[in-house]
Design a protein around this motif. Sequence first.
Motif, PDB file in Angstrom:
ATOM      1  N   GLY A 327       0.782  -1.233   0.000  1.00 55.19           N
ATOM      2  CA  GLY A 327       0.000   0.000   0.000  1.00 55.19           C
ATOM      3  C   GLY A 327       0.811   1.279   0.000  1.00 55.19           C
ATOM      4  N   ILE A 328       2.141   1.179   0.133  1.00 59.82           N
ATOM      5  CA  ILE A 328       2.940   2.411   0.154  1.00 59.82           C
ATOM      6  C   ILE A 328       4.033   2.382  -0.910  1.00 59.82           C
ATOM      7  CG2 ILE A 328       2.510   2.723   2.619  1.00 59.82           C
ATOM      8  CD1 ILE A 328       5.492   1.967   3.037  1.00 59.82           C
ATOM      9  N   GLN A 329       3.768   1.687  -2.003  1.00 59.45           N
ATOM     10  CA  GLN A 329       4.780   1.564  -3.060  1.00 59.45           C
ATOM     11  C   GLN A 329       5.175   2.906  -3.659  1.00 59.45           C
ATOM     12  OE1 GLN A 329       2.087  -0.316  -2.766  1.00 59.45           O
ATOM     13  NE2 GLN A 329       2.770  -2.448  -2.671  1.00 59.45           N
ATOM     14  N   GLU A 330       4.283   3.902  -3.564  1.00 60.40           N
ATOM     15  CA  GLU A 330       4.563   5.223  -4.135  1.00 60.40           C
ATOM     16  C   GLU A 330       5.404   6.097  -3.208  1.00 60.40           C
ATOM     17  OE1 GLU A 330       3.585   5.970  -7.228  1.00 60.40           O
ATOM     18  OE2 GLU A 330       2.772   3.936  -7.345  1.00 60.40           O
ATOM     19  N   TRP A 331       5.551   5.709  -1.955  1.00 54.69           N
ATOM     20  CA  TRP A 331       6.306   6.522  -1.009  1.00 54.69           C
ATOM     21  C   TRP A 331       7.796   6.485  -1.349  1.00 54.69           C
ATOM     22  CZ3 TRP A 331       4.036   5.764   4.603  1.00 54.69           C
ATOM     23  CH2 TRP A 331       2.669   6.075   4.578  1.00 54.69           C
ATOM     24  N   GLN A 332       8.478   7.592  -1.070  1.00 57.69           N
ATOM     25  CA  GLN A 332       9.848   7.779  -1.529  1.00 57.69           C
ATOM     26  C   GLN A 332      10.859   7.815  -0.375  1.00 57.69           C
ATOM     27  OE1 GLN A 332      10.525   7.803  -4.925  1.00 57.69           O
ATOM     28  NE2 GLN A 332       8.343   7.255  -5.023  1.00 57.69           N
ATOM     29  N   ASP A 333      12.087   8.069  -0.711  1.00 57.63           N
ATOM     30  CA  ASP A 333      13.172   8.186   0.261  1.00 57.63           C
ATOM     31  C   ASP A 333      13.049   9.550   0.944  1.00 57.63           C
ATOM     32  OD1 ASP A 333      15.516   8.355   1.686  1.00 57.63           O
ATOM     33  OD2 ASP A 333      16.830   7.831   0.019  1.00 57.63           O
ATOM     34  N   ALA A 334      12.706   9.541   2.212  1.00 58.23           N
ATOM     35  CA  ALA A 334      12.462  10.803   2.927  1.00 58.23           C
ATOM     36  C   ALA A 334      13.300  10.888   4.193  1.00 58.23           C
ATOM     37  CB  ALA A 334      10.973  10.948   3.254  1.00 58.23           C
ATOM     38  N   ARG A 335      14.576  10.587   4.060  1.00 60.75           N
ATOM     39  CA  ARG A 335      15.501  10.695   5.187  1.00 60.75           C
ATOM     40  C   ARG A 335      16.093  12.105   5.255  1.00 60.75           C
ATOM     41  NH1 ARG A 335      19.495   6.070   3.561  1.00 60.75           N
ATOM     42  NH2 ARG A 335      18.942   7.001   1.545  1.00 60.75           N
ATOM     43  N   LEU A 336      16.245  12.618   6.452  1.00 63.35           N
ATOM     44  CA  LEU A 336      16.772  13.967   6.630  1.00 63.35           C
ATOM     45  C   LEU A 336      18.160  14.126   6.040  1.00 63.35           C
ATOM     46  CD1 LEU A 336      15.665  14.559  10.327  1.00 63.35           C
ATOM     47  CD2 LEU A 336      14.708  15.690   8.314  1.00 63.35           C
ATOM     48  N   GLN A 337      18.976  13.095   6.126  1.00 60.42           N
ATOM     49  CA  GLN A 337      20.352  13.195   5.657  1.00 60.42           C
ATOM     50  C   GLN A 337      20.474  13.303   4.144  1.00 60.42           C
ATOM     51  OE1 GLN A 337      19.089  10.669   7.492  1.00 60.42           O
ATOM     52  NE2 GLN A 337      19.963   8.684   6.951  1.00 60.42           N
ATOM     53  N   ASN A 338      19.368  13.153   3.424  1.00 60.44           N
ATOM     54  CA  ASN A 338      19.417  13.301   1.965  1.00 60.44           C
ATOM     55  C   ASN A 338      19.771  14.721   1.538  1.00 60.44           C
ATOM     56  OD1 ASN A 338      18.596  10.681   1.786  1.00 60.44           O
ATOM     57  ND2 ASN A 338      16.522  11.115   1.089  1.00 60.44           N
ATOM     58  N   ASN A 339      19.405  15.694   2.360  1.00 65.02           N
ATOM     59  CA  ASN A 339      19.566  17.097   1.980  1.00 65.02           C
ATOM     60  C   ASN A 339      20.161  17.864   3.155  1.00 65.02           C
ATOM     61  OD1 ASN A 339      18.878  19.971   1.612  1.00 65.02           O
ATOM     62  ND2 ASN A 339      17.760  19.260  -0.191  1.00 65.02           N
ATOM     63  N   GLU A 340      21.359  18.365   2.973  1.00 64.18           N
ATOM     64  CA  GLU A 340      22.086  19.011   4.065  1.00 64.18           C
ATOM     65  C   GLU A 340      21.339  20.220   4.627  1.00 64.18           C
ATOM     66  OE1 GLU A 340      26.501  20.961   4.988  1.00 64.18           O
ATOM     67  OE2 GLU A 340      26.076  20.007   3.050  1.00 64.18           O
ATOM     68  N   LYS A 341      20.754  21.027   3.749  1.00 65.85           N
ATOM     69  CA  LYS A 341      20.064  22.234   4.229  1.00 65.85           C
ATOM     70  C   LYS A 341      18.755  21.897   4.933  1.00 65.85           C
ATOM     71  CE  LYS A 341      20.925  26.183   2.715  1.00 65.85           C
ATOM     72  NZ  LYS A 341      21.036  27.504   2.053  1.00 65.85           N
ATOM     73  N   ILE A 342      18.064  20.871   4.451  1.00 59.17           N
ATOM     74  CA  ILE A 342      16.839  20.431   5.134  1.00 59.17           C
ATOM     75  C   ILE A 342      17.174  19.947   6.535  1.00 59.17           C
ATOM     76  CG2 ILE A 342      14.997  18.694   5.159  1.00 59.17           C
ATOM     77  CD1 ILE A 342      14.476  20.806   3.078  1.00 59.17           C
ATOM     78  N   SER A 343      18.227  19.142   6.645  1.00 58.84           N
ATOM     79  CA  SER A 343      18.597  18.628   7.971  1.00 58.84           C
ATOM     80  C   SER A 343      19.083  19.753   8.886  1.00 58.84           C
ATOM     81  CB  SER A 343      19.671  17.542   7.849  1.00 58.84           C
ATOM     82  OG  SER A 343      20.865  18.036   7.292  1.00 58.84           O
ATOM     83  N   GLU A 344      19.795  20.727   8.338  1.00 57.02           N
ATOM     84  CA  GLU A 344      20.240  21.861   9.152  1.00 57.02           C
ATOM     85  C   GLU A 344      19.045  22.655   9.667  1.00 57.02           C
ATOM     86  OE1 GLU A 344      23.004  24.280   7.068  1.00 57.02           O
ATOM     87  OE2 GLU A 344      24.508  22.693   6.862  1.00 57.02           O
ATOM     88  N   ALA A 345      18.061  22.859   8.809  1.00 57.90           N
ATOM     89  CA  ALA A 345      16.851  23.579   9.228  1.00 57.90           C
ATOM     90  C   ALA A 345      16.084  22.769  10.270  1.00 57.90           C
ATOM     91  CB  ALA A 345      15.974  23.870   8.015  1.00 57.90           C
ATOM     92  N   TRP A 346      16.027  21.459  10.066  1.00 55.67           N
ATOM     93  CA  TRP A 346      15.358  20.567  11.034  1.00 55.67           C
ATOM     94  C   TRP A 346      15.983  20.720  12.428  1.00 55.67           C
ATOM     95  CZ3 TRP A 346      11.462  17.012  11.801  1.00 55.67           C
ATOM     96  CH2 TRP A 346      11.611  16.136  12.899  1.00 55.67           C
TER      97      TRP A 346
END
Length: 370
Positions: A327-346
């Motif tokens: 049921g979640i085959q469409e869900w993607q890779d959503a780890r914070l470490q994928n994007n340095e600026k996203i993780s810094e903001a987090w």
Amino acid sequence: MINKVIISFRILLLAITFFCFFPSSIFSQEQTIKDSQRPIDDMVSKIKTHVDPEFVYEYAQTKFVPPNGKTLLIMGQTVESITEYQNHFSNEKAPGGWSAYWAITEFKGVTERHKNDTGSSQNHQMLVDKFPNTVIQSAMWMVGKWGITENATLGYYDKVIEKYAAWAKSLNRPIYLRIGYEFDGPHNELEPKQYKRIYKRIVDILRNKGVNNIAFVWHSYASKPFKDYKLSDWYPGDEYVDWVAISVFGHAYNSHFGSYCDRVLEFAKQHKKPVMIAESNPVNGIEKSNLNVWDDWFVNYFSFIYNKNIKAVSFINENWQNLNIPGIQEWQDARLQNNEKISEAWFMETDKDYYLKQSPQLFELLGYKE
């Protein structure tokens, strides 16, 4: 003169051809440059920290609630993802808790590591041993399929619950137990009458065994419910519920989280229960060089936490493509470490005093006593 005209015309044709065939790459490069220059504090400043006074109310019949102006930060959800998170963000302060899963049908993934059909592992005891001064958010899987609820009603799994009771009682830390999490989700096919009967049976067993360090969490899917039953049809009663919880996945891609979510929050307020976001993640993914997810999901997510006075929040740091979950085959890779600026903001946001993290004072702040 004619040659100059021909050359100019050819240059024009080349330019048109280039922009026709490669416009997306040009614009994406421009966006990447803009994103790389975007200050982190500007990203975090977009979060609205206003608290709706309607959601500031006194709680009744509950346990381990953070004080006013605080919310408990929890991370999850598998041995692999938690280990990866810790390795990647070893310099960051640990959250106030960790989440793990097990099933009513068998005592696996609690005292020892257990790899399940999704390809991931669970191990409650690892979280206890590895992370002192943190809480455990424990999710008990239970569905209405395969005769599970019928067997539970007949007491077939009482011995499993008793083993869990002995384990929980041996710990000197708070546990937030989600009994039959996402009880109203169509994927779980739980009938309300059976669910309530089993929920009460589990709570009664744990209480009769003298387990005092568990807060009982009633966790709604917060979306279209199974067979369109009313939310109240699943409610086991105020004396059996300490917390009300919701899931937040696609909800946060819109600043309004939807009518089903509103109903759960209103129900919690009517019954004077604190609210927990028990599972959450931007399931469309976090890309390496694209900050759109911050504005599209994270800003709405954090603003909602403040506005609705959410008292605990659990974020799942996961690559959903690695998990074999129907049921979640469409869900993607959503780890914070994928994007340095996203993780810094987090971390700029969650490092605020507003969020309770690992500390020797954590249990005292939650009102937990040995």
